[in-house]
Design a protein around this motif. Sequence first.
Motif, mmCIF file in Angstrom:
data_model
loop_
_atom_site.group_PDB
_atom_site.id
_atom_site.type_symbol
_atom_site.label_atom_id
_atom_site.label_comp_id
_atom_site.label_asym_id
_atom_site.label_seq_id
_atom_site.Cartn_x
_atom_site.Cartn_y
_atom_site.Cartn_z
ATOM 1 N N SER A 12 -10.572 -20.010 10.508
ATOM 2 C CA SER A 12 -9.429 -20.913 10.596
ATOM 3 C C SER A 12 -8.321 -20.361 9.714
ATOM 4 O O SER A 12 -8.581 -19.828 8.639
ATOM 5 C CB SER A 12 -9.810 -22.325 10.151
ATOM 6 N N GLY A 13 -7.111 -20.471 10.199
ATOM 7 C CA GLY A 13 -5.974 -19.934 9.457
ATOM 8 C C GLY A 13 -5.633 -18.544 9.935
ATOM 9 O O GLY A 13 -6.187 -18.051 10.918
ATOM 10 N N PRO A 14 -4.712 -17.883 9.250
ATOM 11 C CA PRO A 14 -4.280 -16.545 9.658
ATOM 12 C C PRO A 14 -5.397 -15.509 9.513
ATOM 13 O O PRO A 14 -6.306 -15.695 8.712
ATOM 14 C CB PRO A 14 -3.127 -16.228 8.710
ATOM 15 N N TRP A 15 -5.309 -14.480 10.285
ATOM 16 C CA TRP A 15 -6.284 -13.393 10.204
ATOM 17 C C TRP A 15 -5.801 -12.361 9.213
ATOM 18 O O TRP A 15 -5.381 -11.261 9.580
ATOM 19 C CB TRP A 15 -6.464 -12.762 11.569
ATOM 20 N N THR A 77 -10.829 -10.847 9.440
ATOM 21 C CA THR A 77 -10.563 -9.906 8.360
ATOM 22 C C THR A 77 -9.756 -8.708 8.840
ATOM 23 O O THR A 77 -9.737 -8.385 10.024
ATOM 24 C CB THR A 77 -11.875 -9.405 7.723
ATOM 25 N N VAL A 78 -9.118 -8.067 7.895
ATOM 26 C CA VAL A 78 -8.367 -6.838 8.145
ATOM 27 C C VAL A 78 -8.927 -5.764 7.221
ATOM 28 O O VAL A 78 -9.576 -6.087 6.220
ATOM 29 C CB VAL A 78 -6.847 -7.042 7.918
ATOM 30 N N PRO A 79 -8.692 -4.475 7.524
ATOM 31 C CA PRO A 79 -9.215 -3.409 6.662
ATOM 32 C C PRO A 79 -8.783 -3.603 5.210
ATOM 33 O O PRO A 79 -7.680 -4.051 4.916
ATOM 34 C CB PRO A 79 -8.626 -2.138 7.260
ATOM 35 N N ALA A 80 -9.666 -3.229 4.306
ATOM 36 C CA ALA A 80 -9.471 -3.501 2.888
ATOM 37 C C ALA A 80 -8.316 -2.750 2.250
ATOM 38 O O ALA A 80 -7.692 -3.267 1.340
ATOM 39 C CB ALA A 80 -10.759 -3.201 2.127
ATOM 40 N N THR A 106 -14.829 -2.682 7.802
ATOM 41 C CA THR A 106 -14.150 -3.560 8.757
ATOM 42 C C THR A 106 -13.829 -2.797 10.032
ATOM 43 O O THR A 106 -13.360 -1.662 9.987
ATOM 44 C CB THR A 106 -12.852 -4.117 8.138
ATOM 45 N N PHE A 107 -14.090 -3.442 11.182
ATOM 46 C CA PHE A 107 -13.846 -2.847 12.486
ATOM 47 C C PHE A 107 -13.408 -3.949 13.437
ATOM 48 O O PHE A 107 -14.133 -4.929 13.630
ATOM 49 C CB PHE A 107 -15.125 -2.167 12.994
#
Length: 145
Positions: A12-15, A77-80, A106-107
């Motif tokens: 929930s919320g922005p990615w 999630t987005v790449p760290a 992350t992929f």
Amino acid sequence: MTSTAASSAEPSGPWDLVLSHVSLSRRRGGERIVLWLNGSGAPGWSVAYTDRPVLDGSGEAVDLPGEIFLDIYVSGTVPAGDGYRGGRRVTAADPGRVSGLHVAGTFEGYTQVLAGIDGDRVPFRVRALRDPSRLVVDVGVGSSP
């Protein structure tokens, strides 16, 4: 509710969540894996047992101690980039059933973490928390480690 069945939920919320820290600790009645996230919103997840730990995307096998494995995916999630500074391997100072963790990366919007479990499948419970954002996986809840 705890179970050995697969568990999932949508974020929930922005990615824009980024894995920042991973911890593994012994708790009364089991062990707790916490994936700490920077960003806003609550993470989604998909957690299920697998017989063989492999990296998402490449299918490469992961050398991780354990007889069975929890495949943990955090969604939204987005790449760290510069966010996650921990090692690929995480171990507990006082290990129980969870023999160790492997932070895969992350992929395509999912961050994968693999957990090696000693012995048979044990119940687990997954919860997403906010302020700060984190995913909590309690392993062995309601069973003897």
